[in-house]
Design a protein around this motif. Sequence first.
Motif, short mmCIF file in Angstrom:
data_model
loop_
_atom_site.label_atom_id
_atom_site.label_comp_id
_atom_site.label_asym_id
_atom_site.label_seq_id
_atom_site.Cartn_x
_atom_site.Cartn_y
_atom_site.Cartn_z
N UNK A 285 49.55 56.47 26.42
CA UNK A 285 49.26 55.36 25.53
C UNK A 285 49.98 54.18 26.16
N UNK B 185 38.16 35.99 31.74
CA UNK B 185 38.58 36.89 30.66
C UNK B 185 39.51 36.15 29.71
N UNK C 65 40.14 50.15 26.37
CA UNK C 65 41.05 49.93 27.50
C UNK C 65 40.55 50.66 28.74
N UNK C 66 39.26 50.47 29.05
CA UNK C 66 38.71 51.10 30.24
C UNK C 66 37.57 52.04 29.89
N UNK D 148 34.28 47.73 31.62
CA UNK D 148 34.18 47.25 33.00
C UNK D 148 32.98 46.33 33.20
N UNK E 24 33.85 43.12 29.45
CA UNK E 24 35.13 42.46 29.18
C UNK E 24 35.84 42.14 30.49
N UNK E 25 35.92 43.12 31.37
CA UNK E 25 36.63 42.91 32.64
C UNK E 25 35.98 41.82 33.48
N UNK E 26 34.69 41.60 33.27
CA UNK E 26 33.98 40.55 34.02
C UNK E 26 34.09 39.18 33.35
N UNK E 27 34.71 39.12 32.18
CA UNK E 27 34.84 37.84 31.49
C UNK E 27 33.56 37.39 30.80
N UNK F 14 34.36 38.80 24.98
CA UNK F 14 35.78 38.95 24.69
C UNK F 14 36.09 40.35 24.19
N UNK G 2 34.71 63.47 36.34
CA UNK G 2 36.01 62.78 36.37
C UNK G 2 36.19 61.87 35.16
N UNK H 85 36.75 63.99 32.04
CA UNK H 85 38.08 64.56 31.96
C UNK H 85 39.10 63.49 31.53
N UNK H 86 38.95 62.27 32.06
CA UNK H 86 39.88 61.20 31.69
C UNK H 86 39.76 60.86 30.20
N UNK I 46 41.43 63.53 28.09
CA UNK I 46 42.88 63.42 28.12
C UNK I 46 43.36 62.24 27.26
N UNK I 47 42.61 61.15 27.33
CA UNK I 47 42.98 59.96 26.56
C UNK I 47 42.94 60.28 25.05
N UNK J 87 46.18 60.53 22.46
CA UNK J 87 46.17 59.70 21.26
C UNK J 87 46.42 60.54 20.01
#
Lengths: 422, 422
Positions: free
Chosen positions: A88, A135, B280-281, B286, B289-292, B295, B343, B346-347, B350-351, B355
Amino acid sequence: MSVDTSGAAQGAALRSDRTVLGNGLTVVGEHNPFAATVAAGYFVRTGARDETAEIAGVSHFLEHMMFKGTDRRTAADINRSFDELGAQYNAFTSEERTVYYGAVLPERLSELLDLLSDMMRPALRQEDFDVEKNVILEEIAMYEDRPHFRVFEVAGRRFWNGHPLGHSVLGGQDSIRALTREQMLTYFGRRYAPSNLILAVAGAYDWEAVTEEVASLTGAWEPFDAGRALARPDPAQGTGETEDSKLERVHTAVFAPGYAADDERRYAAAILGSVLGDDSGSRLFWSLVDKGLADSASLGHEASDGAGAFVGYVSSAPERATEVLDIYRRVLVQAQDDTLDAEEWRRAQRKLATGLTLRAETPLGRLVSLGVGYQSLGRYQSVQDVVDAVMRSSLEGGRALLADRPFDRLYLHTLGPANVPS
Amino acid sequence: MSVDTSGAAQGAALRSDRTVLGNGLTVVGEHNPFAATVAAGYFVRTGARDETAEIAGVSHFLEHMMFKGTDRRTAADINRSFDELGAQYNAFTSEERTVYYGAVLPERLSELLDLLSDMMRPALRQEDFDVEKNVILEEIAMYEDRPHFRVFEVAGRRFWNGHPLGHSVLGGQDSIRALTREQMLTYFGRRYAPSNLILAVAGAYDWEAVTEEVASLTGAWEPFDAGRALARPDPAQGTGETEDSKLERVHTAVFAPGYAADDERRYAAAILGSVLGDDSGSRLFWSLVDKGLADSASLGHEASDGAGAFVGYVSSAPERATEVLDIYRRVLVQAQDDTLDAEEWRRAQRKLATGLTLRAETPLGRLVSLGVGYQSLGRYQSVQDVVDAVMRSSLEGGRALLADRPFDRLYLHTLGPANVPS
C-alpha cells in the motif's frame, strides 16, 4: 481519567530507534514486535511554503515526478515494483512537507527501502516532465468543480496575508505552464538535502539491518544545507467574498490565529477546537448542523512550523447564509465570554486521545504521526506521550487561550452565488 | 505466491464465534487477543433497495433518527455516552444495508454494547423527526455542489432500470418532505426484525460475557419475519446525458453487468476490475490519467445481494470528453479481444490481497468486512480465507468473464456543460 494505549496484551512500551547517517539523513523507528506489517516513508521538509510565486506548485509537481523514474528504474518499473511488493503506498504534498510512504509485510521491508530510497534521487527526464505537466494541469482543473477546496485556497491566501503558509500547494495554471525542468532541478537541488529528509519506519523490523541497508542505499547522497525561513505571520482579519453564480450553496472558510507545532499551547488549542467545532458533537454542531441550518459546520486547530491557526468551514443554502454565519461567529465569540465547562473539556480530551490511539493501531497509521512528530520537534514522542499531554492539558489552559480572544480576529471568506452577505 | 495474514508474531489463526439468540438475532465475533481495542456494530439488512418510491430515503433518515434517543436516553445522552466511552463511532446507509458501529478500549465494551443495543430500539419522537428532516434536506442540498455524486445517482437509476439497486440512498427533496413519522415507524417495524440484524464484534473480548450481556439487552425484542425480494436485474445499456451549464468538467459514470456477493466469480471480477481500472496503475490509468488526458479514470467491481456490476468513473475537460470516452470504452472492449496477461493478473491479485490484509489490521477496519461477509454469505470468512480465494482465482477464470463480453453492454452517463458527446 487516563487512556492506556499500551494494549492489554502488548504490555510494555514500544522501543524507539534513531540513527543519523554521515550524510545528515536521520533514520527513526518505532519497533512493534506484534505488528503484522511494517511501514516506511521519507518525510521531506519542503512544500508550498518553500516556493516563490514564480515556481508555485513545484513541490507537488516534483512529488509526481519522483514516481516517474530514476537512473535504475522507469516509471513503469516503479509502479510494478510497488505492486509486486504487495505494497500500500502513496505520497502527499502540503504547505509544510512532502511525504512518500508504503507498507508491506515485514519480509519485504528491504525491497521497499531500496525502492523508496532510489526514488529520492529521481531522473527528472524532460519527456516525463512534459507529459506529467498535463497531469498536473488536469488535477488543477479537477478542483474547479470542488468549491470546498476552492474556498480554502483563496481564504488561506488572504488570511496568511503574504506569509508563505498561504501559498497554494497545487500552484496555478499559469505558474505550472511556465515551469521548466531546469527550475525543478534547481528546487530539488536546493531542498532535497539529506539533512532535510527523515526516513521513518514503524512496525516489525530489525534496526541493525535497516540502518545498514539505508546507509548503503543513501551513501552517495551529497550533504548540503537546506534551511527554511520562519517569517512571523501577520494574519488578516475581517471578511472576503468570491461570487460564483454557478454554485448552489454558500461555502465559507474560517481562520483565526493559533499556535505553532512546537508550542505547548497546541494541545489546549486542539481540545478547544474540538469543544467548539468537532463534527460529531460540539457547540457549532449543536447550534447549526443538528438544527438543520447548515449541512456542515466545524472548527479545528492546525499547528504548523513557526505558526498555527484555527481553521473552520461552514456550508448552507444561500438564503440562510447570513443567519448561519452570524450564529457561527457568535458561537466562537461567546465562548470567549462564557466560561468553558469542565465536562465538555474532559469529553473533548478523551475524544482526541482515543482518536490518536486508534489511528496509531497500524504501522501505516502510526507512520505519519511518527515522521511528522520528529520533523516538528526533533525528537521522539510515543503515542502515549501525546495522549498524556492531551489528558494533562488543563481547563485553565483552555480558558487562557480564550482570554487572548482569538475569535475577535476571525477571517471569513465566502464562496457562493450572488449577494451573499458576510 | 501466497500472502500470509496471520502475522509473524501472532502465530495461530484468530478464533471465530457465533451465537444465535432466541429472538433470532445472530451475534458473531472474531477474537484477537493481541488487539488493543475492540469494535462492535449492528449490521441491518435494510437499505434503499428495500424502499418504495413513496418512502425513498427512509432508511438513511432512520439511521439519523437512531441517534436521536430511546426511552432511556435523549439525543444528547447518546452523543455524550459515545464521547465518554472515548469511542470512535459512526453509521452508514447504502442500497444494501444500514450499519451502526463503534470502537473502544476492551474494558468499555460492555458499555458500548449497552449503548448500541439501546439505540436499536429508538423512540422516534415527533419533535426530533421534524428537526432531523431539515438536517436530511440540508444533506441532500449539499450534494448539489458535488457532481461526482450526482452523476452516480442518475446513472445508477438508469442502469438498474427499475431494479431496486438503482434506488437513491438519500431519497429526493420531495419524498423526504412528504415522509411522515408514521411511515418511518411502519418501515422500522417491518425491517428491524432481530433476525434481520447481525451484531458483530472484533478484537479483544470475552465471548461468554458478550453473549450473556447481549441476550439480556435484547431479550425484549419481538421476533418477526423481514425478508427481501431479490428481483432479477435487467440492466440498461447505451448512453445518457445530463446537461448542466454550471459545470467546468465532464463527469461520466460507467456501469456494466457483474456478479452477486455469493457468486464465486466475484473474486475474478474484482481482480479484473483492478487490472483494468485500479487508480494507482491499471490499463485505464496508463491510457488516460498518466497521459494527462483525464484527471480520473477508474473501474471496480461491486458485488451486491443477488446482483452485481462493474462500476467506473472518468472525468475530463469538456473539449476532450469525446476522445476520453472513446479511449475509456476502447480499453474495456479491447480487453475482451486481447488476451489477459498472467503478469498483470498476478499483480492485481497481490494488490487486492495486501489491501484486504492492511484494512483488517485493526478491529474497526476488520469489523465491516466481518459483518458484511456474514450478512452476504451466512457464514464466517477469515481474512486469510478471502486472501486465499483471491490468490487462487485463476487467469482462466478472468478470461472466462471477458468471454461473456460484459463491456459490450456498457451504460455510460455523462454530466457536464452543453454539447457533451457520449
